[in-house]
Design a protein around this motif. Structure first.
Motif, PDB file in Angstrom:
ATOM      1  N   HIS A 453       0.831  -1.198   0.000  1.00 18.03           N
ATOM      2  CA  HIS A 453       0.000   0.000   0.000  1.00 18.03           C
ATOM      3  C   HIS A 453       0.869   1.253   0.000  1.00 18.03           C
ATOM      4  O   HIS A 453       0.523   2.263  -0.620  1.00 18.03           O
ATOM      5  CB  HIS A 453      -0.951  -0.008   1.201  1.00 18.03           C
ATOM      6  CG  HIS A 453      -1.982   1.078   1.133  1.00 18.03           C
ATOM      7  ND1 HIS A 453      -2.156   2.005   2.138  1.00 18.03           N
ATOM      8  CD2 HIS A 453      -2.885   1.411   0.173  1.00 18.03           C
ATOM      9  CE1 HIS A 453      -3.126   2.837   1.814  1.00 18.03           C
ATOM     10  NE2 HIS A 453      -3.581   2.500   0.630  1.00 18.03           N
ATOM     11  N   ASN A 499      -3.998  11.198  -0.913  1.00 21.04           N
ATOM     12  CA  ASN A 499      -5.214  11.028  -0.110  1.00 21.04           C
ATOM     13  C   ASN A 499      -6.194  10.030  -0.718  1.00 21.04           C
ATOM     14  O   ASN A 499      -6.911   9.335   0.006  1.00 21.04           O
ATOM     15  CB  ASN A 499      -5.901  12.384   0.070  1.00 21.04           C
ATOM     16  CG  ASN A 499      -5.125  13.316   0.961  1.00 21.04           C
ATOM     17  OD1 ASN A 499      -5.136  13.195   2.184  1.00 21.04           O
ATOM     18  ND2 ASN A 499      -4.431  14.271   0.353  1.00 21.04           N
ATOM     19  N   CYS A 501      -5.662   7.299  -2.038  1.00 26.28           N
ATOM     20  CA  CYS A 501      -5.284   5.899  -1.780  1.00 26.28           C
ATOM     21  C   CYS A 501      -5.969   5.336  -0.540  1.00 26.28           C
ATOM     22  O   CYS A 501      -5.842   4.139  -0.256  1.00 26.28           O
ATOM     23  CB  CYS A 501      -3.768   5.778  -1.621  1.00 26.28           C
ATOM     24  SG  CYS A 501      -2.849   6.257  -3.086  1.00 26.28           S
ATOM     25  N   TRP A 502      -6.673   6.194   0.203  1.00 22.73           N
ATOM     26  CA  TRP A 502      -7.383   5.745   1.398  1.00 22.73           C
ATOM     27  C   TRP A 502      -8.902   5.754   1.207  1.00 22.73           C
ATOM     28  O   TRP A 502      -9.639   5.480   2.155  1.00 22.73           O
ATOM     29  CB  TRP A 502      -7.016   6.638   2.580  1.00 22.73           C
ATOM     30  CG  TRP A 502      -5.589   6.505   2.983  1.00 22.73           C
ATOM     31  CD1 TRP A 502      -4.549   7.318   2.642  1.00 22.73           C
ATOM     32  CD2 TRP A 502      -5.028   5.477   3.803  1.00 22.73           C
ATOM     33  NE1 TRP A 502      -3.382   6.861   3.190  1.00 22.73           N
ATOM     34  CE2 TRP A 502      -3.638   5.734   3.915  1.00 22.73           C
ATOM     35  CE3 TRP A 502      -5.557   4.363   4.456  1.00 22.73           C
ATOM     36  CZ2 TRP A 502      -2.790   4.918   4.651  1.00 22.73           C
ATOM     37  CZ3 TRP A 502      -4.716   3.541   5.187  1.00 22.73           C
ATOM     38  CH2 TRP A 502      -3.341   3.828   5.278  1.00 22.73           C
ATOM     39  N   GLU A 503      -9.366   6.052   0.010  1.00 19.06           N
ATOM     40  CA  GLU A 503     -10.795   6.171  -0.235  1.00 19.06           C
ATOM     41  C   GLU A 503     -11.377   4.847  -0.748  1.00 19.06           C
ATOM     42  O   GLU A 503     -10.816   4.226  -1.656  1.00 19.06           O
ATOM     43  CB  GLU A 503     -11.062   7.285  -1.249  1.00 19.06           C
ATOM     44  CG  GLU A 503     -10.618   8.661  -0.777  1.00 19.06           C
ATOM     45  CD  GLU A 503     -11.399   9.121   0.438  1.00 19.06           C
ATOM     46  OE1 GLU A 503     -12.617   9.345   0.308  1.00 19.06           O
ATOM     47  OE2 GLU A 503     -10.799   9.243   1.535  1.00 19.06           O
ATOM     48  N   TYR A 525     -10.563  -3.333   4.342  1.00 22.59           N
ATOM     49  CA  TYR A 525     -10.402  -1.884   4.153  1.00 22.59           C
ATOM     50  C   TYR A 525     -10.651  -1.139   5.465  1.00 22.59           C
ATOM     51  O   TYR A 525      -9.898  -0.213   5.819  1.00 22.59           O
ATOM     52  CB  TYR A 525     -11.370  -1.383   3.078  1.00 22.59           C
ATOM     53  CG  TYR A 525     -11.534   0.121   3.096  1.00 22.59           C
ATOM     54  CD1 TYR A 525     -10.559   0.949   2.547  1.00 22.59           C
ATOM     55  CD2 TYR A 525     -12.663   0.713   3.680  1.00 22.59           C
ATOM     56  CE1 TYR A 525     -10.703   2.324   2.574  1.00 22.59           C
ATOM     57  CE2 TYR A 525     -12.803   2.094   3.703  1.00 22.59           C
ATOM     58  CZ  TYR A 525     -11.828   2.898   3.154  1.00 22.59           C
ATOM     59  OH  TYR A 525     -11.961   4.255   3.189  1.00 22.59           O
ATOM     60  N   LYS A 529      -8.134   1.358   7.231  1.00 21.37           N
ATOM     61  CA  LYS A 529      -8.513   2.740   7.513  1.00 21.37           C
ATOM     62  C   LYS A 529      -8.312   3.053   8.998  1.00 21.37           C
ATOM     63  O   LYS A 529      -7.819   4.133   9.357  1.00 21.37           O
ATOM     64  CB  LYS A 529      -9.979   2.950   7.130  1.00 21.37           C
ATOM     65  CG  LYS A 529     -10.453   4.386   7.185  1.00 21.37           C
ATOM     66  CD  LYS A 529     -10.064   5.158   5.952  1.00 21.37           C
ATOM     67  CE  LYS A 529     -10.776   6.511   5.927  1.00 21.37           C
ATOM     68  NZ  LYS A 529     -10.402   7.318   4.770  1.00 21.37           N
ATOM     69  N   ARG A 532      -4.779   3.745   9.626  1.00 16.64           N
ATOM     70  CA  ARG A 532      -4.140   4.775   8.791  1.00 16.64           C
ATOM     71  C   ARG A 532      -3.189   5.653   9.596  1.00 16.64           C
ATOM     72  O   ARG A 532      -2.103   6.012   9.127  1.00 16.64           O
ATOM     73  CB  ARG A 532      -5.199   5.649   8.115  1.00 16.64           C
ATOM     74  CG  ARG A 532      -4.602   6.777   7.294  1.00 16.64           C
ATOM     75  CD  ARG A 532      -5.637   7.636   6.603  1.00 16.64           C
ATOM     76  NE  ARG A 532      -4.989   8.667   5.796  1.00 16.64           N
ATOM     77  CZ  ARG A 532      -5.633   9.546   5.039  1.00 16.64           C
ATOM     78  NH1 ARG A 532      -6.956   9.525   4.991  1.00 16.64           N
ATOM     79  NH2 ARG A 532      -4.967  10.453   4.350  1.00 16.64           N
TER      80      ARG A 532
END
Length: 691
Positions: A453, A499, A501-503, A525, A529, A532
């Motif tokens: 990631h 940013n 890449c976290w959606e 996911y 998250k 993060r």
């Protein structure tokens, strides 16, 4: 025919370039550029744009394209022959650059142009080109005379040589180290794809190296503590007095700092930081220091908490009563697995390189209204591939050339270079050609490469830089993004892209399990998250440490000895760090950003621009929140991939390049100056975010 001498509107045949082509092209193009400059500087010439600036661009563009290609090849397919010819041409190029900056006749011609009746009638872009050129002439020593002028020229030439040698030493020190492991049990814990990549095909042994696709998995996953210490020591002491003394960067660091201090004083500045900040958003070293210390004050309590939790976990669960620096990545990964029930290796199985690239292209199309289409070129290596960037009517806006895998002879890290910029010529437009370089693990056999990631975040980061050039609507190269955007704002588009890449909506486009082809599960996911901001405090103070070290090194009236450099680093760590490396650690000796990458007195730019990027991304979060209440928009399920906001970001930030100050571009997009709140919230460093 020399591939480096083709017309500017012709794509280069990289595969055909030889070292002799480099010297031949540079010598010819230097001569042409010198003649054009002397012609433009003729005081009998009318001071008009068409008579002065346009001929200069026509002559200098081919030179800088050839030199950009030579430098890029030297970084990605380094050979002794190419290195020799590059170093041979480095002197003439540096001498030419200094000569241009010191050319009084050309400076006076730009002054006349600025004062001419034509100046107010020029486009805003052309007026800014002239104004920035006058500023840069002064910063290049054009007003120096006599011995000071000669000393400045010698200083500039030597700085380029020192920078290049520093870079070579880091590359050679990295490439020359290896460790042969014959007992497979010493590699317990390391992922299978990493083991496959370092397996000796001719023997039952494994060869470790210091490239990131090997180093990171070993330091994160190897159960063998002594093995982790060995590779950590090798990496931490590259190009220093702790290893091969022929590659020791100590004297180069000392010389670089002395040269920079002398340069700044020759130009009338107290120190190098003051000189560098003439072309930045920040106004002074004091403003930078205040910004970093404010951020450190907010972040350090979180970093201390992160380290306390890690030490307790390492002691209670891993039996590590003392946590050494080579234990931290290993213990952190174990804690992440326990706390969030996943590992980076598990997540990596969903990020196959083809799927990530296609997903990235989809995101770019959704946000900015352009398509990236595969395009065949003759690259410098079999790894190279390319894509055209087209609008929806099929018009080509630029070319993106990707080189994604680590290999011997290639510098580490990730970066973007520009071969040529967008330029409007009468009724035609010269499109940009952009290189995007990474150092990911190679595919193994018939299976596609797997990205972590963090690799995906790196790819999106570099794509932001690339888009800044590819989506330019700037007609003049002198105010293109890479030529004129302030250094402490140049990271805005790149960090902004991270940013996404976290959606959730984005990760669905980026993931397909290597075996099942299933996208990333929602449950995994959610765990990602939640994690993060895992150790975000420690990560933040580490970046602040580097930034403070940099600005403190260059906030002095004279250079430092290597002992004083290391003492300065210790003092910075005493102020902000929570992790203290061993005394033999030699971080400065491979800090290429500072001593070979142009970031001297500018490393703070990453955190400065992170404030801008987090605030910019908040506009997309606000758009997603507004659309969530709309049944029509909810059905489209785009989330933060809001095309309207994306096109506004393209129009106000990406398209305008350096045609206006970055602060104006940000305010035009956001409607106000930037705030730090969004960065702290995204990093989980607001108290309410932790409750």
């Amino acid at each position: 025919m020399n591939p480096l001498l083709v017309p500017m509107d012709t794509l280069v045949d990289y595969a055909s370039i030889t070292p002799s082509h480099v010297s031949e092209a540079i010598e010819q193009l230097l001569a042409k550029a010198r003649a054009a400059i002397d012609a433009a500087a003729n005081p009998a010439l009318a001071p008009t744009w068409d008579a002065v600036v346009m001929p200069l661009d026509d002559a200098s563009e081919p030179l800088w394209r050839a030199w950009s290609i030579a430098g890029h090849l030297n970084a990605v397919v380094n050979t002794p022959e190419l290195r020799d010819v590059y170093n041979k041409m480095l002197g003439p190029i540096s001498e030419f650059s200094t000569w241009v900056g010191l050319h009084e006749g050309l400076y006076k011609q730009y002054q006349r142009l600025r004062q001419s009746a034509e100046f107010p009638t020029l486009s805003p872009s052309r007026r800014r080109v002239i104004e920035l050129a006058l500023r840069d002439f002064k910063l290049s020593g054009v007003e120096l005379q006599g011995e000071a002028r000669e000393r400045y020229a010698a200083n500039s030439d030597r700085q380029s040589q020192v920078s290049q040698k520093f870079s070579e030493n880091v590359l050679d020190a990295t490439d020359r180290w290896s460790l042969v492991i014959e007992d497979i049990h010493r590699l317990d814990g390391i992922p299978e794809d990493t083991l496959a990549s370092i397996k000796d095909p001719s023997a039952e042994r494994w060869i470790l190296n210091l490239k990131m696709p090997c180093y990171l998995p070993v330091i994160q996953y190897a159960h063998d503590r002594e093995l982790r210490r060995t590779i950590y020591h090798a990496y931490a002491t590259r190009a220093s007095d702790q290893g091969d003394h022929t590659l020791d960067n100590s004297p180069l660091i000392e010389e670089s700092l002395a040269l920079r201090a002398e340069e700044s004083q020759l130009l009338g500045f107290q120190h190098f930081a003051d000189l560098r900040l003439q072309t930045r958003m920040a106004d002074s070293a004091e403003e930078v220091l205040d910004f970093l210390r404010q951020l450190a004050k907010r972040a350090k309590p979180f970093a201390e908490r992160d380290l306390t939790e890690l030490k307790e976990f390492a002691k209670n669960e891993l039996g590590l009563s003392e946590l050494h620096p080579w234990d931290i990545p290993y213990a952190s990964e174990r804690l992440r697995e326990v706390r969030y029930a996943y590992s980076e290796d598990e997540v990596k199985q969903y990020f196959t390189e083809p799927r990530v690239l296609s997903g990235l292209f989809e995101v770019v199309e959704t946000l900015f209204g352009v398509r990236l289409t595969p395009y065949k070129i003759n690259g410098w290596h079999e790894d190279v591939r390319a894509a055209t960037v087209e609008n929806h009517s099929g018009e080509v806006l630029g070319y993106l050339i990707l080189d994604l895998y680590a290999r011997s002879g290639k510098q580490g890290g990730a970066w973007v270079d520009s071969e040529r910029s967008r330029r409007k010529r009468l009724s035609t437009v010269q499109t940009p050609v952009i290189y995007l370089t990474c150092n990911f693990a190679r595919p193994q056999g018939e299976r596609p490469a797997l990205l972590t990631h963090d690799d995906v975040i790196t790819l999106f980061h570099e794509s932001g830089h690339a888009l800044h050039a590819l989506l330019s609507e700037v007609d003049e190269p002198g105010v293109s993004a890479f030529a004129a955007v302030e250094w402490d704002a140049i990271e805005l588009p790149s960090q902004f892209m991270e940013n996404f890449c976290w959606e959730w909506q984005v990760l669905q486009r980026l993931t397909a399990h290597i075996d099942t082809q299933e996208p990333l599960p929602r449950e995994l996911y959610d765990r990602m998250k939640a994690a993060r901001n895992f150790q975000s405090g420690m990560q933040t103070v580490r970046q602040i440490e580097f930034s403070l070290f940099d600005i403190q090194l260059h906030n002095r009236v004279q250079g430092l000895s290597i002992a004083e450099v290391l003492t300065q680093l210790d003092q910075v760590r005493e102020e902000v760090a929570v992790v203290r490396p061993p005394s033999w650690h030699r971080f400065p000796h491979s800090f290429s950003h500072l001593f070979a990458g142009g970031y001297g007195a500018g490393y703070y730019s990453y955190k400065w621009a992170e404030v801008l990027s987090a605030d910019a991304f908040e506009a997309f979060e606000e758009a997603a929140a507004r659309s969530a209440a709309s049944a029509h928009q909810a059905a489209s399920n785009l989330g933060t991939l809001d095309p309207e906001t994306g096109m506004r970001f393209r129009r106000e930030v990406l398209a305008v390049g350096g045609t206006r100050p970055a602060a104006e571009s940000f305010s035009a997009f956001r409607g106000r100056p930037p705030k730090m709140d969004a960065l702290l919230r995204h990093s989980g460093m607001l108290e309410e975010a932790t409750r």
